[in-house]
Design a protein around this motif. Structure first.
Motif, PDB file in Angstrom:
ATOM      1  N   GLY A  97     -19.420 -30.372 -49.908  1.00 56.20           N
ATOM      2  CA  GLY A  97     -19.146 -28.964 -50.160  1.00 56.20           C
ATOM      3  C   GLY A  97     -17.736 -28.784 -50.682  1.00 56.20           C
ATOM      4  N   PRO A  98     -17.397 -27.542 -50.974  1.00 55.29           N
ATOM      5  CA  PRO A  98     -16.111 -27.285 -51.637  1.00 55.29           C
ATOM      6  C   PRO A  98     -14.925 -27.175 -50.673  1.00 55.29           C
ATOM      7  CG  PRO A  98     -17.339 -25.263 -51.445  1.00 55.29           C
ATOM      8  CD  PRO A  98     -18.218 -26.353 -50.889  1.00 55.29           C
ATOM      9  N   ASP A  99     -14.750 -28.162 -49.805  1.00 58.77           N
ATOM     10  CA  ASP A  99     -13.583 -28.089 -48.920  1.00 58.77           C
ATOM     11  C   ASP A  99     -12.359 -28.645 -49.645  1.00 58.77           C
ATOM     12  OD1 ASP A  99     -13.609 -30.845 -48.757  1.00 58.77           O
ATOM     13  OD2 ASP A  99     -14.096 -30.939 -46.636  1.00 58.77           O
ATOM     14  N   GLY A 100     -11.197 -28.348 -49.115  1.00 56.19           N
ATOM     15  CA  GLY A 100      -9.948 -28.713 -49.773  1.00 56.19           C
ATOM     16  C   GLY A 100      -9.764 -30.197 -49.973  1.00 56.19           C
ATOM     17  N   SER A 101     -10.110 -31.019 -48.984  1.00 63.26           N
ATOM     18  CA  SER A 101      -9.864 -32.456 -49.125  1.00 63.26           C
ATOM     19  C   SER A 101     -10.772 -33.086 -50.175  1.00 63.26           C
ATOM     20  CB  SER A 101     -10.009 -33.170 -47.781  1.00 63.26           C
ATOM     21  OG  SER A 101     -11.347 -33.096 -47.317  1.00 63.26           O
ATOM     22  N   ALA A 102     -12.027 -32.653 -50.249  1.00 65.94           N
ATOM     23  CA  ALA A 102     -12.931 -33.202 -51.266  1.00 65.94           C
ATOM     24  C   ALA A 102     -12.452 -32.834 -52.658  1.00 65.94           C
ATOM     25  CB  ALA A 102     -14.362 -32.711 -51.034  1.00 65.94           C
ATOM     26  N   CYS A 103     -11.986 -31.607 -52.826  1.00 64.43           N
ATOM     27  CA  CYS A 103     -11.473 -31.180 -54.135  1.00 64.43           C
ATOM     28  C   CYS A 103     -10.225 -31.968 -54.507  1.00 64.43           C
ATOM     29  CB  CYS A 103     -11.160 -29.684 -54.121  1.00 64.43           C
ATOM     30  SG  CYS A 103     -12.625 -28.642 -54.133  1.00 64.43           S
ATOM     31  N   THR A 104      -9.366 -32.223 -53.522  1.00 60.12           N
ATOM     32  CA  THR A 104      -8.137 -32.981 -53.775  1.00 60.12           C
ATOM     33  C   THR A 104      -8.459 -34.401 -54.197  1.00 60.12           C
ATOM     34  OG1 THR A 104      -6.909 -31.633 -52.204  1.00 60.12           O
ATOM     35  CG2 THR A 104      -5.985 -33.794 -52.732  1.00 60.12           C
ATOM     36  N   VAL A 105      -9.385 -35.060 -53.495  1.00 58.28           N
ATOM     37  CA  VAL A 105      -9.768 -36.429 -53.847  1.00 58.28           C
ATOM     38  C   VAL A 105     -10.357 -36.459 -55.251  1.00 58.28           C
ATOM     39  CG1 VAL A 105     -11.379 -38.305 -53.313  1.00 58.28           C
ATOM     40  CG2 VAL A 105     -10.075 -37.209 -51.480  1.00 58.28           C
ATOM     41  N   PHE A 106     -11.228 -35.511 -55.552  1.00 52.87           N
ATOM     42  CA  PHE A 106     -11.843 -35.444 -56.877  1.00 52.87           C
ATOM     43  C   PHE A 106     -10.777 -35.262 -57.955  1.00 52.87           C
ATOM     44  CE2 PHE A 106     -13.941 -33.029 -60.309  1.00 52.87           C
ATOM     45  CZ  PHE A 106     -14.920 -33.939 -60.649  1.00 52.87           C
ATOM     46  N   GLN A 107      -9.855 -34.322 -57.748  1.00 53.45           N
ATOM     47  CA  GLN A 107      -8.818 -34.055 -58.738  1.00 53.45           C
ATOM     48  C   GLN A 107      -7.912 -35.260 -58.937  1.00 53.45           C
ATOM     49  OE1 GLN A 107      -8.573 -31.490 -60.787  1.00 53.45           O
ATOM     50  NE2 GLN A 107      -6.817 -32.464 -61.765  1.00 53.45           N
ATOM     51  N   ARG A 108      -7.518 -35.916 -57.862  1.00 56.30           N
ATOM     52  CA  ARG A 108      -6.630 -37.084 -57.990  1.00 56.30           C
ATOM     53  C   ARG A 108      -7.326 -38.249 -58.676  1.00 56.30           C
ATOM     54  NH1 ARG A 108      -3.077 -36.705 -52.460  1.00 56.30           N
ATOM     55  NH2 ARG A 108      -2.034 -34.789 -53.077  1.00 56.30           N
ATOM     56  N   THR A 109      -8.624 -38.379 -58.455  1.00 54.75           N
ATOM     57  CA  THR A 109      -9.380 -39.428 -59.143  1.00 54.75           C
ATOM     58  C   THR A 109      -9.406 -39.152 -60.643  1.00 54.75           C
ATOM     59  OG1 THR A 109     -10.753 -39.756 -57.179  1.00 54.75           O
ATOM     60  CG2 THR A 109     -11.603 -40.630 -59.252  1.00 54.75           C
ATOM     61  N   LEU A 110      -9.657 -37.907 -61.013  1.00 53.98           N
ATOM     62  CA  LEU A 110      -9.646 -37.547 -62.435  1.00 53.98           C
ATOM     63  C   LEU A 110      -8.268 -37.774 -63.052  1.00 53.98           C
ATOM     64  CD1 LEU A 110     -11.781 -34.282 -62.570  1.00 53.98           C
ATOM     65  CD2 LEU A 110     -12.414 -36.574 -63.334  1.00 53.98           C
ATOM     66  N   GLU A 111      -7.216 -37.461 -62.316  1.00 56.06           N
ATOM     67  CA  GLU A 111      -5.865 -37.665 -62.830  1.00 56.06           C
ATOM     68  C   GLU A 111      -5.551 -39.155 -62.997  1.00 56.06           C
ATOM     69  OE1 GLU A 111      -3.458 -35.475 -60.066  1.00 56.06           O
ATOM     70  OE2 GLU A 111      -4.103 -33.550 -60.893  1.00 56.06           O
ATOM     71  N   LEU A 112      -6.079 -39.970 -62.099  1.00 56.87           N
ATOM     72  CA  LEU A 112      -5.858 -41.415 -62.191  1.00 56.87           C
ATOM     73  C   LEU A 112      -6.415 -41.961 -63.495  1.00 56.87           C
ATOM     74  CD1 LEU A 112      -5.083 -44.167 -60.806  1.00 56.87           C
ATOM     75  CD2 LEU A 112      -7.426 -44.199 -59.957  1.00 56.87           C
ATOM     76  N   VAL A 113      -7.666 -41.664 -63.787  1.00 58.12           N
ATOM     77  CA  VAL A 113      -8.277 -42.193 -65.007  1.00 58.12           C
ATOM     78  C   VAL A 113      -7.939 -41.354 -66.224  1.00 58.12           C
ATOM     79  CG1 VAL A 113     -10.163 -43.351 -63.835  1.00 58.12           C
ATOM     80  CG2 VAL A 113     -10.468 -41.010 -64.612  1.00 58.12           C
ATOM     81  N   GLY A 114      -7.494 -40.120 -65.999  1.00 63.21           N
ATOM     82  CA  GLY A 114      -7.176 -39.237 -67.109  1.00 63.21           C
ATOM     83  C   GLY A 114      -5.771 -39.386 -67.635  1.00 63.21           C
ATOM     84  N   ARG A 115      -4.961 -40.194 -66.974  1.00 67.43           N
ATOM     85  CA  ARG A 115      -3.610 -40.418 -67.482  1.00 67.43           C
ATOM     86  C   ARG A 115      -3.722 -41.048 -68.862  1.00 67.43           C
ATOM     87  NH1 ARG A 115       1.872 -42.106 -64.632  1.00 67.43           N
ATOM     88  NH2 ARG A 115       3.025 -42.147 -66.565  1.00 67.43           N
ATOM     89  N   ARG A 116      -2.932 -40.572 -69.776  1.00 64.71           N
ATOM     90  CA  ARG A 116      -3.055 -41.013 -71.166  1.00 64.71           C
ATOM     91  C   ARG A 116      -3.117 -42.527 -71.261  1.00 64.71           C
ATOM     92  NH1 ARG A 116      -0.818 -38.868 -76.717  1.00 64.71           N
ATOM     93  NH2 ARG A 116      -2.272 -40.105 -77.932  1.00 64.71           N
ATOM     94  N   TRP A 117      -4.135 -43.037 -71.902  1.00 65.29           N
ATOM     95  CA  TRP A 117      -4.401 -44.436 -72.210  1.00 65.29           C
ATOM     96  C   TRP A 117      -5.020 -45.228 -71.058  1.00 65.29           C
ATOM     97  CZ3 TRP A 117      -4.224 -44.396 -77.158  1.00 65.29           C
ATOM     98  CH2 TRP A 117      -3.213 -43.749 -77.853  1.00 65.29           C
ATOM     99  N   SER A 118      -4.903 -44.793 -69.821  1.00 65.38           N
ATOM    100  CA  SER A 118      -5.385 -45.603 -68.689  1.00 65.38           C
ATOM    101  C   SER A 118      -6.880 -45.873 -68.764  1.00 65.38           C
ATOM    102  CB  SER A 118      -5.031 -44.941 -67.354  1.00 65.38           C
ATOM    103  OG  SER A 118      -3.638 -44.930 -67.172  1.00 65.38           O
ATOM    104  N   GLY A 119      -7.660 -44.830 -69.020  1.00 65.53           N
ATOM    105  CA  GLY A 119      -9.102 -45.016 -69.125  1.00 65.53           C
ATOM    106  C   GLY A 119      -9.487 -45.950 -70.251  1.00 65.53           C
ATOM    107  N   ALA A 120      -8.819 -45.808 -71.391  1.00 65.57           N
ATOM    108  CA  ALA A 120      -9.120 -46.671 -72.540  1.00 65.57           C
ATOM    109  C   ALA A 120      -8.752 -48.119 -72.247  1.00 65.57           C
ATOM    110  CB  ALA A 120      -8.377 -46.168 -73.780  1.00 65.57           C
ATOM    111  N   ILE A 121      -7.656 -48.330 -71.528  1.00 66.08           N
ATOM    112  CA  ILE A 121      -7.252 -49.696 -71.177  1.00 66.08           C
ATOM    113  C   ILE A 121      -8.275 -50.311 -70.231  1.00 66.08           C
ATOM    114  CG2 ILE A 121      -5.521 -51.058 -69.945  1.00 66.08           C
ATOM    115  CD1 ILE A 121      -3.434 -48.995 -71.075  1.00 66.08           C
TER     116      ILE A 121
END
Length: 138
Positions: free
Chosen positions: A17-41
């Motif tokens: 469900g939409p609790d704060g910790s699940a949203c935080t984990v999801f957002q940080r995961t997206l930021e990890l792979v979304g950092r410029r070039w990281s996903g492509a590497i």
């Protein structure tokens, strides 16, 4: 008697469900792979790149300095491992760790979605079948 029922799917933060910790984990995961070039590497690594020059060839537009920086970051995060091969000249190899390969496998559906929706993701990119991207259907 063996059950033929499928094993239950692994739970994800979205199941909680939409609790704060699940949203935080999801957002940080997206930021990890979304950092410029990281996903492509990471993508280049699971596609078989091992040497620095192979990564540079696969990741169009990245500078040597930034590629070296991102590889070090991914190594610190435990997503890429660096191996020094004592030869003449010395070889440095990079490969995804099991954690990095698992992350890229998890991103497979996202990449598939992007391929189906090139008109949104990359309107200037030609589709793999050679056609120009157009409005996505379903």
């Amino acid at each position: 008697m063996t059950s033929l029922a499928p094993a239950p799917a692994a739970r994800t933060p979205l199941d909680e469900g939409p609790d704060g910790s699940a949203c935080t984990v999801f957002q940080r995961t997206l930021e990890l792979v979304g950092r410029r070039w990281s996903g492509a590497i990471l993508f280049a690594g699971v596609a078989g790149a091992r040497r620095f020059v192979e990564y540079r060839r696969a990741v169009h537009g990245i500078s040597d300095r930034l590629l070296a920086q991102r590889l070090k970051e991914l190594e610190r995060q435990g997503l890429v491992e660096r191996e020094v091969v004592p030869s003449t000249p010395v070889q440095i190899l990079y490969r995804p760790t099991p954690r990095g390969a698992e992350l890229m496998a998890a991103l497979g559906p996202l990449a598939s979605w992007g391929g189906r929706h090139l008109d949104v993701v990359a309107p200037d990119v030609v589709a793999p079948d050679g056609s120009a991207p157009g409005p996505a259907s379903a």
